[in-house]
Each structure stands twice: as C-alpha cells, then as structure tokens.
Design a protein around this motif. Structure first.
Motif, PDB file in Angstrom:
ATOM      1  N   LYS A   1       0.834  -1.208   0.000  1.00 15.60           N
ATOM      2  CA  LYS A   1       0.000   0.000   0.000  1.00 15.60           C
ATOM      3  C   LYS A   1       0.868   1.257   0.000  1.00 15.60           C
ATOM      4  CE  LYS A   1      -4.357  -1.419   1.896  1.00 15.60           C
ATOM      5  NZ  LYS A   1      -5.445  -1.031   2.737  1.00 15.60           N
ATOM      6  N   ILE A   2       1.915   1.256   0.791  1.00 19.75           N
ATOM      7  CA  ILE A   2       2.815   2.416   0.858  1.00 19.75           C
ATOM      8  C   ILE A   2       3.486   2.624  -0.498  1.00 19.75           C
ATOM      9  CG2 ILE A   2       4.961   3.270   1.871  1.00 19.75           C
ATOM     10  CD1 ILE A   2       4.067   1.955   4.516  1.00 19.75           C
ATOM     11  N   ASN A   3       3.973   1.546  -1.110  1.00 18.20           N
ATOM     12  CA  ASN A   3       4.622   1.653  -2.417  1.00 18.20           C
ATOM     13  C   ASN A   3       3.643   2.140  -3.481  1.00 18.20           C
ATOM     14  OD1 ASN A   3       7.124   0.891  -1.497  1.00 18.20           O
ATOM     15  ND2 ASN A   3       6.810  -1.281  -1.968  1.00 18.20           N
ATOM     16  N   LYS A   4       2.410   1.664  -3.397  1.00 18.45           N
ATOM     17  CA  LYS A   4       1.400   2.091  -4.360  1.00 18.45           C
ATOM     18  C   LYS A   4       1.141   3.588  -4.230  1.00 18.45           C
ATOM     19  CE  LYS A   4      -3.277   1.135  -5.929  1.00 18.45           C
ATOM     20  NZ  LYS A   4      -4.503   0.386  -5.703  1.00 18.45           N
ATOM     21  N   LYS A   5       1.043   4.095  -3.001  1.00 15.38           N
ATOM     22  CA  LYS A   5       0.825   5.527  -2.795  1.00 15.38           C
ATOM     23  C   LYS A   5       2.015   6.339  -3.298  1.00 15.38           C
ATOM     24  CE  LYS A   5      -2.479   5.398   0.969  1.00 15.38           C
ATOM     25  NZ  LYS A   5      -2.806   5.800   2.328  1.00 15.38           N
ATOM     26  N   LYS A   6       3.220   5.856  -3.048  1.00 19.60           N
ATOM     27  CA  LYS A   6       4.419   6.556  -3.528  1.00 19.60           C
ATOM     28  C   LYS A   6       4.430   6.594  -5.053  1.00 19.60           C
ATOM     29  CE  LYS A   6       7.584   5.729   0.299  1.00 19.60           C
ATOM     30  NZ  LYS A   6       8.815   5.031   0.717  1.00 19.60           N
ATOM     31  N   TYR A   7       4.063   5.471  -5.694  1.00 23.91           N
ATOM     32  CA  TYR A   7       4.037   5.426  -7.149  1.00 23.91           C
ATOM     33  C   TYR A   7       2.998   6.402  -7.693  1.00 23.91           C
ATOM     34  CZ  TYR A   7       3.188   3.889 -11.880  1.00 23.91           C
ATOM     35  OH  TYR A   7       3.009   3.866 -13.231  1.00 23.91           O
ATOM     36  N   GLU A   8       1.810   6.430  -7.084  1.00 24.71           N
ATOM     37  CA  GLU A   8       0.763   7.349  -7.534  1.00 24.71           C
ATOM     38  C   GLU A   8       1.219   8.795  -7.383  1.00 24.71           C
ATOM     39  OE1 GLU A   8      -2.621   6.240  -5.226  1.00 24.71           O
ATOM     40  OE2 GLU A   8      -3.100   4.514  -6.489  1.00 24.71           O
ATOM     41  N   GLN A   9       1.891   9.101  -6.277  1.00 21.26           N
ATOM     42  CA  GLN A   9       2.365  10.461  -6.054  1.00 21.26           C
ATOM     43  C   GLN A   9       3.425  10.825  -7.092  1.00 21.26           C
ATOM     44  OE1 GLN A   9       3.958  11.161  -2.176  1.00 21.26           O
ATOM     45  NE2 GLN A   9       4.176  13.347  -2.486  1.00 21.26           N
ATOM     46  N   ARG A  10       4.334   9.905  -7.367  1.00 23.81           N
ATOM     47  CA  ARG A  10       5.373  10.175  -8.370  1.00 23.81           C
ATOM     48  C   ARG A  10       4.766  10.340  -9.759  1.00 23.81           C
ATOM     49  NH1 ARG A  10       9.494   5.513  -7.301  1.00 23.81           N
ATOM     50  NH2 ARG A  10       7.625   4.767  -6.417  1.00 23.81           N
ATOM     51  N   SER A  11       3.774   9.526 -10.084  1.00 20.01           N
ATOM     52  CA  SER A  11       3.176   9.630 -11.418  1.00 20.01           C
ATOM     53  C   SER A  11       2.420  10.954 -11.559  1.00 20.01           C
ATOM     54  CB  SER A  11       2.259   8.449 -11.703  1.00 20.01           C
ATOM     55  OG  SER A  11       1.163   8.429 -10.812  1.00 20.01           O
ATOM     56  N   ASN A  12       1.784  11.430 -10.483  1.00 25.26           N
ATOM     57  CA  ASN A  12       1.114  12.729 -10.526  1.00 25.26           C
ATOM     58  C   ASN A  12       2.133  13.845 -10.708  1.00 25.26           C
ATOM     59  OD1 ASN A  12      -1.399  11.619 -10.223  1.00 25.26           O
ATOM     60  ND2 ASN A  12      -1.509  11.978  -8.024  1.00 25.26           N
ATOM     61  N   GLU A  13       3.217  13.792  -9.956  1.00 26.65           N
ATOM     62  CA  GLU A  13       4.266  14.806 -10.083  1.00 26.65           C
ATOM     63  C   GLU A  13       4.869  14.768 -11.481  1.00 26.65           C
ATOM     64  OE1 GLU A  13       6.959  13.876  -6.943  1.00 26.65           O
ATOM     65  OE2 GLU A  13       5.652  14.675  -5.382  1.00 26.65           O
ATOM     66  N   SER A  14       5.085  13.579 -11.993  1.00 30.72           N
ATOM     67  CA  SER A  14       5.647  13.426 -13.328  1.00 30.72           C
ATOM     68  C   SER A  14       4.696  13.996 -14.373  1.00 30.72           C
ATOM     69  CB  SER A  14       5.907  11.953 -13.612  1.00 30.72           C
ATOM     70  OG  SER A  14       6.337  11.784 -14.932  1.00 30.72           O
ATOM     71  N   PHE A  15       3.400  13.744 -14.204  1.00 30.90           N
ATOM     72  CA  PHE A  15       2.410  14.265 -15.144  1.00 30.90           C
ATOM     73  C   PHE A  15       2.465  15.788 -15.195  1.00 30.90           C
ATOM     74  CE2 PHE A  15      -1.817  16.118 -15.682  1.00 30.90           C
ATOM     75  CZ  PHE A  15      -2.076  15.713 -16.984  1.00 30.90           C
ATOM     76  N   PHE A  16       2.464  16.436 -14.032  1.00 31.89           N
ATOM     77  CA  PHE A  16       2.480  17.897 -14.003  1.00 31.89           C
ATOM     78  C   PHE A  16       3.813  18.452 -14.522  1.00 31.89           C
ATOM     79  CE2 PHE A  16      -0.924  17.173 -10.822  1.00 31.89           C
ATOM     80  CZ  PHE A  16      -1.922  17.817 -11.523  1.00 31.89           C
ATOM     81  N   TYR A  17       4.894  17.777 -14.218  1.00 34.05           N
ATOM     82  CA  TYR A  17       6.201  18.195 -14.722  1.00 34.05           C
ATOM     83  C   TYR A  17       6.233  18.119 -16.243  1.00 34.05           C
ATOM     84  CZ  TYR A  17      11.137  18.051 -15.897  1.00 34.05           C
ATOM     85  OH  TYR A  17      12.354  18.290 -16.469  1.00 34.05           O
ATOM     86  N   GLU A  18       5.784  16.995 -16.785  1.00 35.29           N
ATOM     87  CA  GLU A  18       5.780  16.807 -18.238  1.00 35.29           C
ATOM     88  C   GLU A  18       4.835  17.803 -18.916  1.00 35.29           C
ATOM     89  OE1 GLU A  18       7.635  14.806 -20.154  1.00 35.29           O
ATOM     90  OE2 GLU A  18       8.730  14.140 -18.383  1.00 35.29           O
ATOM     91  N   THR A  19       3.691  18.068 -18.299  1.00 41.38           N
ATOM     92  CA  THR A  19       2.746  19.030 -18.866  1.00 41.38           C
ATOM     93  C   THR A  19       3.364  20.415 -18.928  1.00 41.38           C
ATOM     94  OG1 THR A  19       0.882  17.763 -17.981  1.00 41.38           O
ATOM     95  CG2 THR A  19       0.445  20.039 -18.616  1.00 41.38           C
ATOM     96  N   LYS A  20       3.994  20.827 -17.844  1.00 46.77           N
ATOM     97  CA  LYS A  20       4.650  22.139 -17.808  1.00 46.77           C
ATOM     98  C   LYS A  20       5.750  22.212 -18.862  1.00 46.77           C
ATOM     99  CE  LYS A  20       6.795  25.292 -14.503  1.00 46.77           C
ATOM    100  NZ  LYS A  20       7.241  25.484 -13.127  1.00 46.77           N
ATOM    101  N   LYS A  21       6.499  21.149 -19.003  1.00 46.67           N
ATOM    102  CA  LYS A  21       7.581  21.098 -19.978  1.00 46.67           C
ATOM    103  C   LYS A  21       7.031  21.217 -21.403  1.00 46.67           C
ATOM    104  CE  LYS A  21      11.301  17.993 -21.397  1.00 46.67           C
ATOM    105  NZ  LYS A  21      11.888  16.671 -21.183  1.00 46.67           N
ATOM    106  N   GLU A  22       5.951  20.512 -21.698  1.00 48.46           N
ATOM    107  CA  GLU A  22       5.354  20.561 -23.032  1.00 48.46           C
ATOM    108  C   GLU A  22       4.775  21.942 -23.331  1.00 48.46           C
ATOM    109  OE1 GLU A  22       5.063  18.473 -25.670  1.00 48.46           O
ATOM    110  OE2 GLU A  22       6.459  17.147 -24.643  1.00 48.46           O
ATOM    111  N   LEU A  23       4.144  22.568 -22.340  1.00 47.03           N
ATOM    112  CA  LEU A  23       3.552  23.891 -22.562  1.00 47.03           C
ATOM    113  C   LEU A  23       4.610  24.943 -22.847  1.00 47.03           C
ATOM    114  CD1 LEU A  23       0.644  23.976 -19.974  1.00 47.03           C
ATOM    115  CD2 LEU A  23       0.481  23.866 -22.451  1.00 47.03           C
TER     116      LEU A  23
END
Length: 83
Positions: free
Chosen positions: A14-36
C-alpha cells in the motif's frame, strides 16, 4: 481490511502504491509544464485577425440564413394564398 489480512507485505504494498501514484502525478504535471513551454503560441495580432475573421463568418452566415428564411417564408405564404 480485516485484521487477519493486515500483514507487513500488504502494508508495504500500500505504501509503495501511494508513492508510485504520487510520483506519477508529479511526473504528469512536470511533463505538462515542460510541453507547454515548447508550444509556439500565436501572437496577439494573429489572435485578433482570427477573431475578426470568425466574427465576420458568423455574421455572414447569420444573414444568409435570415434571408433564406424570409424568402422561403414568403414563398410558402404565397403558395397558401393561391387556393
């Protein structure tokens, strides 16, 4: 979750799953900002001209439909009065 299924492995998963979800959210926003930042945005002049063009097309289309409506209305009114 029942206490019988509460194991160290389940907790770690459960802890690893939450960490992965948090990283994927951060990655999504980072990639979006980079693309914009890479987008070529239109200039104010282009936006202004495009807006005027669209408004002009809407006005011409509206006038066309209005004239067609009046002509067809008069035509069918004339057909009704022929009786």
């Amino acid at each position: 979750m029942p206490l019988s299924k509460l194991t160290t492995k389940n907790i770690v998963n459960k802890i690893n799953k939450k960490k992965y979800e948090q990283r994927s959210n951060e990655s999504f926003f980072y990639e979006t900002k980079k693309e914009l930042k890479e987008v070529t945005w239109p200039t104010k002049d282009i936006v202004y001209r495009a807006s005027l063009l669209i408004i002009g097309i809407v006005i011409v289309s509206t006038l066309y439909v209005m004239v067609a409506d009046i002509l067809f209305g008069n035509f069918f009114e004339m057909l009704r009065s022929i009786k």
